[in-house]
Write a protein that holds these residues in place. Structure first.
Motif, short mmCIF file in Angstrom:
data_model
loop_
_atom_site.label_atom_id
_atom_site.label_comp_id
_atom_site.label_asym_id
_atom_site.label_seq_id
_atom_site.Cartn_x
_atom_site.Cartn_y
_atom_site.Cartn_z
N HIS A 1 -22.69 18.52 -46.49
CA HIS A 1 -21.65 17.88 -45.67
C HIS A 1 -21.89 18.14 -44.19
O HIS A 1 -21.79 17.22 -43.36
N LYS A 2 -22.22 19.38 -43.84
CA LYS A 2 -22.46 19.72 -42.43
C LYS A 2 -23.68 18.98 -41.89
O LYS A 2 -23.78 18.74 -40.68
N ASP B 1 -15.61 22.37 -46.10
CA ASP B 1 -14.31 22.19 -45.47
C ASP B 1 -13.27 21.82 -46.53
O ASP B 1 -13.55 21.05 -47.45
#
Length: 376
Positions: free
Chosen positions: A286-287, A319
């Motif tokens: 995701h990052k 997150d």
């Protein structure tokens, strides 16, 4: 029906907000801070509770690998050949799989059911709602994806080839056969000649025409890169499934727009290509800018603990809002059903879960589940 005063998950608010939700004829029709109840309207007090969309797993074998049934209930892989694009999971779905009811009670309302991973091209995956007694009437999207596989599973399935080179060639061969088939079909149509259709090749034309993506089983980083290579060669829409060893190639994957369905995580590192398994994968991808879904890969791990797997990904760096998206909005988008499922929004299906606590809390449990507005 009116659900009142719940902490409602709203992605446009980037979290939970106290709202009322009105449901009519299986659809969400209104969400607002306060909605006056109508005379005779059924009201559900969700004060202090957490309200989310029904959870969605983008990769599952529920209803096709039946829980507790062993070989008798296992219809995942056909083993009639390495290339079986003519097959459809719809023809193997058993709606009375015991895992269905428990999954719904655990907040999961929808799943993409896929063939297994021992064939290179395994067949058509379908999205189903987890309710019903007739498979056809459980369908949300019949032609959701063409299941394909790279790596150890097809390599070791004794299809007549025994290397990753052979697996990749079989993959290409199926696509090349489909291109030849399309050419012959167009020639026959232009000349008015008889043309015998082939169900598998028709399915592959949906892939080539980008009307159906490929979902590619790939654990190890080299297999992930092979999947990218093949998708680029033939200009295909692709979703990567598992991505267990994706961390070393995360920056490379970020150059493309291929989502990754990560998991299952709650299993031993049972084979070489899963040695680097970690719950950190989802957060790192995701990052890097990659859309991530979380899968139970039922029945490898139970679908009814999907919220736990997403919570573990959050514990290890994903997150929190992205963790919620990974089992709701993201799979809906990846599966092409976000016009109906995946978030709490006026006009979408009323797949709603009311949780006792935040879904990722260790004591959280669904107190009420609505599937298209019907209490389950």
């Amino acid at each position: 029906m009116l659900i009142q005063k719940g902490n409602v998950l709203l992605f446009e608010e980037n979290g939970f907000a106290v709202r009322d939700i009105r449901v009519e004829e299986g659809k969400i029709v209104e969400i607002a801070p306060s909605i006056p109840p109508r005379e005779g309207e059924t009201c559900y007090d969700a004060s202090g509770k957490y309200v989310t969309p029904g959870l969605i797993d983008a990769h599952s074998h529920i209803c096709i690998s039946e829980e507790g049934m062993g070989d008798v209930g296992d219809d995942c892989c056909d083993y009639s050949g390495s290339l079986t694009p003519e097959l459809e999971v719809l023809d193997g779905l058993y709606p009375f799989d015991r895992a269905v009811a428990e999954s719904v009670r655990s907040g999961v309302t929808c799943a993409c059911v896929c063939p297994g991973s021992d064939g290179v091209v395994g067949g058509v995956s379908s999205v189903i709602r987890l309710a019903g007694s007739v498979a056809d009437r459980m369908l949300v999207r019949r032609y959701a994806a063409m299941k394909c596989s790279l790596g150890e599973n097809p390599k070791c399935a004794k299809h007549g080839f025994a290397s990753r080179m052979g697996v990749a060639w079989q993959f290409r061969k199926c696509l090349e056969d489909a291109l030849d088939y399309r050419h012959s079909k167009e020639e026959a149509q232009a000349s008015g000649s008889y043309f015998k259709t082939d169900r598998g090749m028709e399915h592959m034309l949906l892939v080539l025409d980008k009307k159906m993506p490929i979902h590619v089983h790939a654990h190890r980083s080299d297999d992930i890169c092979t999947a990218v290579r093949l998708a680029q060669e033939y200009d295909l829409d692709m979703v990567l499934v598992h991505g267990t060893d994706a961390i070393p190639v995360a920056d490379y994957l970020a150059e493309f727009s291929y989502p990754v369905i990560v998991g299952p995580g709650m299993t031993p590192r049972s084979k070489h290509e899963t040695w680097d398994k970690t719950y950190e994968t989802a957060g790192i991808l995701h990052k890097a800018g990659i859309k991530v879904c979380i899968t139970a890969d039922h029945d490898v791990t139970p679908l009814y603990f999907l919220s736990v797997y997403a919570g573990l990904a959050v514990r290890h760096g994903l997150d929190e809002i992205e963790g919620l998206k990974a089992v709701t909005l993201n799979p809906a988008q990846v599966l092409g059903i976000d016009d109906r499922k995946g978030q709490l929004k006026a006009g979408l299906d009323a797949d709603i879960v009311i949780w006792s606590e935040h879904p990722f809390a260790c004591k959280a449990k669904p107190e009420q589940v609505f599937l298209e507005g019907t209490a389950v």
